[in-house]
Design an enzyme around this catalytic site. Structure first.
Site, PDB file in Angstrom:
ATOM      1  N   ASP A 222       0.866  -1.180   0.000  1.00 33.26           N
ATOM      2  CA  ASP A 222       0.000   0.000   0.000  1.00 33.26           C
ATOM      3  C   ASP A 222       0.900   1.227   0.000  1.00 33.26           C
ATOM      4  O   ASP A 222       2.090   1.135   0.324  1.00 33.26           O
ATOM      5  CB  ASP A 222      -0.942   0.022   1.215  1.00 33.26           C
ATOM      6  CG  ASP A 222      -2.228   0.794   0.901  1.00 33.26           C
ATOM      7  OD1 ASP A 222      -3.281   0.153   0.709  1.00 33.26           O
ATOM      8  OD2 ASP A 222      -2.176   2.045   0.811  1.00 33.26           O
TER       9      ASP A 222
ATOM     10  N   LEU B 120       2.090   3.055  -6.437  1.00 35.55           N
ATOM     11  CA  LEU B 120       1.900   2.294  -7.677  1.00 35.55           C
ATOM     12  C   LEU B 120       2.273   3.083  -8.931  1.00 35.55           C
ATOM     13  O   LEU B 120       2.556   2.495  -9.972  1.00 35.55           O
ATOM     14  CB  LEU B 120       0.460   1.787  -7.788  1.00 35.55           C
ATOM     15  CG  LEU B 120       0.026   0.780  -6.719  1.00 35.55           C
ATOM     16  CD1 LEU B 120      -1.404   0.330  -6.981  1.00 35.55           C
ATOM     17  CD2 LEU B 120       0.954  -0.427  -6.654  1.00 35.55           C
TER      18      LEU B 120
ATOM     19  N   GLY C 233      -5.256  -1.730  -5.495  1.00 34.92           N
ATOM     20  CA  GLY C 233      -4.793  -0.371  -5.206  1.00 34.92           C
ATOM     21  C   GLY C 233      -5.312   0.645  -6.212  1.00 34.92           C
ATOM     22  O   GLY C 233      -5.040   0.509  -7.408  1.00 34.92           O
TER      23      GLY C 233
ATOM     24  N   HIS D  50     -18.812   0.598 -12.345  1.00 37.01           N
ATOM     25  CA  HIS D  50     -18.786   1.911 -13.005  1.00 37.01           C
ATOM     26  C   HIS D  50     -18.070   1.863 -14.362  1.00 37.01           C
ATOM     27  O   HIS D  50     -18.074   2.863 -15.078  1.00 37.01           O
ATOM     28  CB  HIS D  50     -18.232   2.961 -12.053  1.00 37.01           C
ATOM     29  CG  HIS D  50     -19.121   3.074 -10.848  1.00 37.01           C
ATOM     30  ND1 HIS D  50     -20.395   3.603 -10.937  1.00 37.01           N
ATOM     31  CD2 HIS D  50     -18.968   2.639  -9.568  1.00 37.01           C
ATOM     32  CE1 HIS D  50     -20.981   3.503  -9.748  1.00 37.01           C
ATOM     33  NE2 HIS D  50     -20.140   2.914  -8.899  1.00 37.01           N
TER      34      HIS D  50
ATOM     35  N   TYR E 186     -13.375   7.709 -12.986  1.00 37.14           N
ATOM     36  CA  TYR E 186     -13.086   6.494 -12.214  1.00 37.14           C
ATOM     37  C   TYR E 186     -13.473   5.235 -13.007  1.00 37.14           C
ATOM     38  O   TYR E 186     -12.681   4.287 -13.141  1.00 37.14           O
ATOM     39  CB  TYR E 186     -13.852   6.574 -10.889  1.00 37.14           C
ATOM     40  CG  TYR E 186     -13.934   5.290 -10.111  1.00 37.14           C
ATOM     41  CD1 TYR E 186     -12.826   4.780  -9.457  1.00 37.14           C
ATOM     42  CD2 TYR E 186     -15.144   4.587 -10.021  1.00 37.14           C
ATOM     43  CE1 TYR E 186     -12.908   3.587  -8.735  1.00 37.14           C
ATOM     44  CE2 TYR E 186     -15.234   3.412  -9.299  1.00 37.14           C
ATOM     45  CZ  TYR E 186     -14.114   2.911  -8.663  1.00 37.14           C
ATOM     46  OH  TYR E 186     -14.211   1.746  -7.951  1.00 37.14           O
TER      47      TYR E 186
ATOM     48  N   SER F 242     -21.418  -3.389  -4.965  1.00 35.37           N
ATOM     49  CA  SER F 242     -21.345  -2.610  -3.720  1.00 35.37           C
ATOM     50  C   SER F 242     -20.861  -3.540  -2.613  1.00 35.37           C
ATOM     51  O   SER F 242     -21.614  -4.406  -2.141  1.00 35.37           O
ATOM     52  CB  SER F 242     -22.710  -2.036  -3.373  1.00 35.37           C
ATOM     53  OG  SER F 242     -23.218  -1.281  -4.458  1.00 35.37           O
TER      54      SER F 242
ATOM     55  N   ARG G 160     -30.869   0.207  -4.198  1.00 29.97           N
ATOM     56  CA  ARG G 160     -29.984  -0.161  -5.319  1.00 29.97           C
ATOM     57  C   ARG G 160     -29.143  -1.386  -4.981  1.00 29.97           C
ATOM     58  O   ARG G 160     -28.914  -2.262  -5.815  1.00 29.97           O
ATOM     59  CB  ARG G 160     -29.103   1.033  -5.679  1.00 29.97           C
ATOM     60  CG  ARG G 160     -28.031   0.724  -6.720  1.00 29.97           C
ATOM     61  CD  ARG G 160     -27.261   1.976  -7.142  1.00 29.97           C
ATOM     62  NE  ARG G 160     -26.164   1.664  -8.028  1.00 29.97           N
ATOM     63  CZ  ARG G 160     -24.899   1.418  -7.640  1.00 29.97           C
ATOM     64  NH1 ARG G 160     -24.581   1.472  -6.339  1.00 29.97           N
ATOM     65  NH2 ARG G 160     -23.970   1.120  -8.511  1.00 29.97           N
TER      66      ARG G 160
HETATM   67  C1  15L Z   1     -17.539   1.498  -6.504  1.00 31.61           C
HETATM   68  O1  15L Z   1     -16.811   1.147  -7.429  1.00 31.61           O
HETATM   69  C2  15L Z   1     -17.015   2.311  -5.384  1.00 31.61           C
HETATM   70  O2  15L Z   1     -15.689   1.962  -5.053  1.00 31.61           O
HETATM   71  C3  15L Z   1     -17.891   2.235  -4.154  1.00 31.61           C
HETATM   72  O3  15L Z   1     -17.542   3.306  -3.296  1.00 31.61           O
HETATM   73  C4  15L Z   1     -19.383   2.278  -4.479  1.00 31.61           C
HETATM   74  O4  15L Z   1     -19.716   3.530  -5.036  1.00 31.61           O
HETATM   75  C5  15L Z   1     -19.703   1.184  -5.466  1.00 31.61           C
HETATM   76  O5  15L Z   1     -18.891   1.276  -6.601  1.00 31.61           O
HETATM   77  C6  15L Z   1     -21.181   1.190  -5.899  1.00 31.61           C
HETATM   78  O6  15L Z   1     -21.463   1.395  -7.081  1.00 31.61           O
HETATM   79  O7  15L Z   1     -22.039   0.975  -5.032  1.00 31.61           O
END
Ligand code: 15L
Length: 267
Positions: A31, A49, A69, A110, A133, A162, A171
């Protein structure tokens, strides 16, 4: 098997350390922040990283990597680029140099957050990232594909939903990944005889899932939890999302709505 886990000080890393304790010959934790203590079978190597020399040191002597990471949510390009994109490139390239040809990568829902909730998708659909992201996670999947095709890697990219001890809202009845099922998915990625390029969904066996996870099941993933067990209590406190808003219409929730704010029916 000697396994490097990047991002080991984060939420997922902490749970995996506990669940994987004693399972592998060595679990090397890395880390960017110091970690106060290591347990039996663990060692710690501090690594930034985005610094290739650090990553080379962290990966030396390893057989496989669980690459967690990253900046874990939406952020500025100036932060996402070094941490998530350069960092992920460095992990794959240093793994190639070191002969560690198996990588379990923490992708995210995402990477496909612009799909509608009324559309069930599988591992074959084109990516539809919903943020910078999400774009960085799509990049991680794509570099995985490159290293599978060109260098014979085995890669599992987990589009994590999640990750919570229990589902937190309506959700998450679709997107929840329990702690135990996360460990089951990661061990599948580390131990399945052959992966090629496997895109899987990091979710429990949720009745309301929007994701067809047959690729993960073919590899041996056998999730034991289902968000539905929490549905009555959750829906009493947090009624189903009504639609009409991007955040309630699209799979990525609030992420596709950020910096967009448009009409969900255009999508
Ligand atoms: C993710 O990728 C995030 O790291 C997390 O904080 C949440 O937002 C999750 O997705 C989600 O979509 O619930």
């Amino acid at each position: 098997m000697r396994v490097l886990m990047t991002g080991a000080a984060g939420h997922i890393g902490g749970v995996l350390r506990d669940k994987l304790a004693g399972r592998y010959d060595l679990l090397r934790l890395s880390d960017v922040v110091d970690m106060p203590s290591t347990g039996p079978g663990e060692e710690f190597v501090k690594a930034e990283l985005s610094d290739m020399a650090d990553v080379r040191t962290a990966i030396e002597g390893m057989d496989a990597v669980v690459h967690l990471g990253a900046i874990p949510s939406e952020d500025s390009w100036e932060k996402i680029l070094p941490a998530n994109i350069v960092g992920t490139y460095n992990v794959f390239e240093a793994a190639r140099e070191a002969g560690a040809r198996r990588i379990v990568f923490a992708s995210s829902n995402h990477a496909i957050g612009f799909y509608r909730r009324d559309h069930t998708i599988d591992d074959q659909v084109p990516q539809r990232p919903d943020t910078r992201y999400g774009l960085s996670k799509a990049f991680g999947e794509d570099i995985g594909s490159l290293y599978v095709d060109k260098h014979g890697f085995d890669v599992m990219a987990m589009r994590i939903g999640s990750f919570q001890p229990e589902p937190q809202d309506a959700r998450q009845l679709s997107t929840w990944l329990s702690y135990g099922d996360m460990a089951r998915l990661v061990t599948t990625g580390l131990e399945a005889p052959s992966l090629g390029m496997a895109i899987v969904y990091g979710i429990s066996r949720n009745t309301r899932s929007w994701w067809d996870n047959r690729r993960a099941f073919e590899l041996g993933y056998d999730p034991q939890d289902n968000a539905e067990d929490f549905a009555d209590r959750l829906l009493a406190a947090d009624p189903p999302e009504p639609g009409g808003r991007v955040a309630h219409t699209l799979q990525g929730g609030i992420f596709p709505e950020m910096e967009y704010g448009g009409d969900p029916d255009r999508l």
